[in-house]
Design an enzyme around this catalytic site. Structure first.
Site, mmCIF file in Angstrom:
data_model
loop_
_atom_site.group_PDB
_atom_site.id
_atom_site.type_symbol
_atom_site.label_atom_id
_atom_site.label_comp_id
_atom_site.label_asym_id
_atom_site.label_seq_id
_atom_site.Cartn_x
_atom_site.Cartn_y
_atom_site.Cartn_z
ATOM 1 N N ASP A 107 67.621 15.445 44.797
ATOM 2 C CA ASP A 107 66.707 15.884 43.747
ATOM 3 C C ASP A 107 67.481 15.991 42.424
ATOM 4 O OD1 ASP A 107 64.277 17.168 42.639
ATOM 5 O OD2 ASP A 107 65.547 18.957 42.596
ATOM 6 N N ASP B 6 66.129 17.774 38.761
ATOM 7 C CA ASP B 6 65.988 19.011 37.989
ATOM 8 C C ASP B 6 66.075 20.228 38.902
ATOM 9 O OD1 ASP B 6 65.639 20.722 35.876
ATOM 10 O OD2 ASP B 6 63.883 19.704 35.090
#
EC number: 3.1.3.-
Length: 268
Positions: free
Chosen positions: A13, A15
């Site tokens: 991932d 952010d």
């Protein structure tokens, strides 16, 4: 935790895991650099449908994190592939920004303003009442409603802003039709990444900061999961988040340094 886990690839991932907005999370650059040195395959997997892979890579490089566009898998790319596989050359009413429009076009789909087969919606910071009315009309007349990602809020330098899921909620309320969700916590985006990397789910470790999206999506796709307590899910709300999604991460780390140490042990 983590005994008996063997990984061949990481789905990472962005952010909350590698950065917060325009600020790199401590150790993210070294973490990625070490993966490259150790030749461990990985991909950046993001719900962000507004940026092209090229722009996502530029954003990472601008913070000092190594990246090239072919390492980036977005919900826009997965949505475009999903529609193209269902209906090659379909007519699409696109509610979104550059990343989504480019992905749909490159998948051979037709962007139209009238009589679409699909309404595909992501974040759209120019969203209007007229757009909502058009989407409602086409969906009620039979167009399939595709939502790139259900994120209700997005972080920004000014705090939280409405996300694609907020717009999707308005369209769902107006049309009374639930969308097909592509991005996390759906498994569709993860399966897209697994196919692109040509690996099995049980060979991948999903790395993310959010139990409600990253970890839930990884579990739904059959991957192993590693929660990093650097973003949405914290020690304070972790149990609540686990109950909400009904799954637990296979691994939990305070930060990327701890994950890197675990990987080193796995490689011995």
């Amino acid at each position: 935790m983590g005994e008996g886990i063997t990984i061949k690839s990481l789905l990472i991932d962005l952010d909350g895991t590698l950065y917060h907005g325009n600020r790199m999370i401590k150790g993210a650059d070294l973490f990625i650099s070490q993966l490259r040195t150790d030749r461990i395959p990985y991909a950046y997997v993001t719900n962000n449908a507004s940026r092209t892979p090229e722009l996502v890579a530029e954003h990472l490089v601008g913070m000092g994190i190594e990246a090239v566009s072919h390492e980036v898998y977005t919900s826009a790319l997965a949505a475009a592939q999903y529609v193209a596989q269902q209906s090659p050359g379909a007519r699409v009413y696109c509610i979104g920004e550059t990343g989504l429009r480019q992905a749909l076009t490159e998948a051979g789909l037709q962007l139209v303003q009238e009589q679409p087969d699909y309404v595909v919606q992501g974040i759209d910071r120019q969203f209007t009442y007229e757009t909502l009315a058009a989407a409602m009309r086409w969906i009620r007349e039979g167009a399939t409603f595709i939502l790139t990602n259900p994120d209700l809020q997005l972080p920004s330098h000014d705090g939280l802003t409405p996300g694609a899921g907020t717009i999707g909620a308005a369209i769902e309320a107006a049309s009374q039709v639930k969308p097909v969700v592509i991005g996390k916590p759906s498994s569709v985006l993860m399966n897209y990444a697994l196919d692109r990397l040509n690996i099995r789910a049980d060979e991948a470790l999903v790395v993310g900061d959010n139990m409600l999206t990253d970890i839930a999506a990884g579990a739904a796709a059959g991957c192993k999961t590693a929660l990093i307590l650097s973003g949405v899910t914290t020690q304070a709300n972790m149990e609540e988040h686990m109950r909400a999604v009904g799954v637990k991460p296979d691994l939990i780390f305070e930060n990327l340094d701890e994950l890197q140490d675990w990987i080193k042990e796995e490689l011995k």
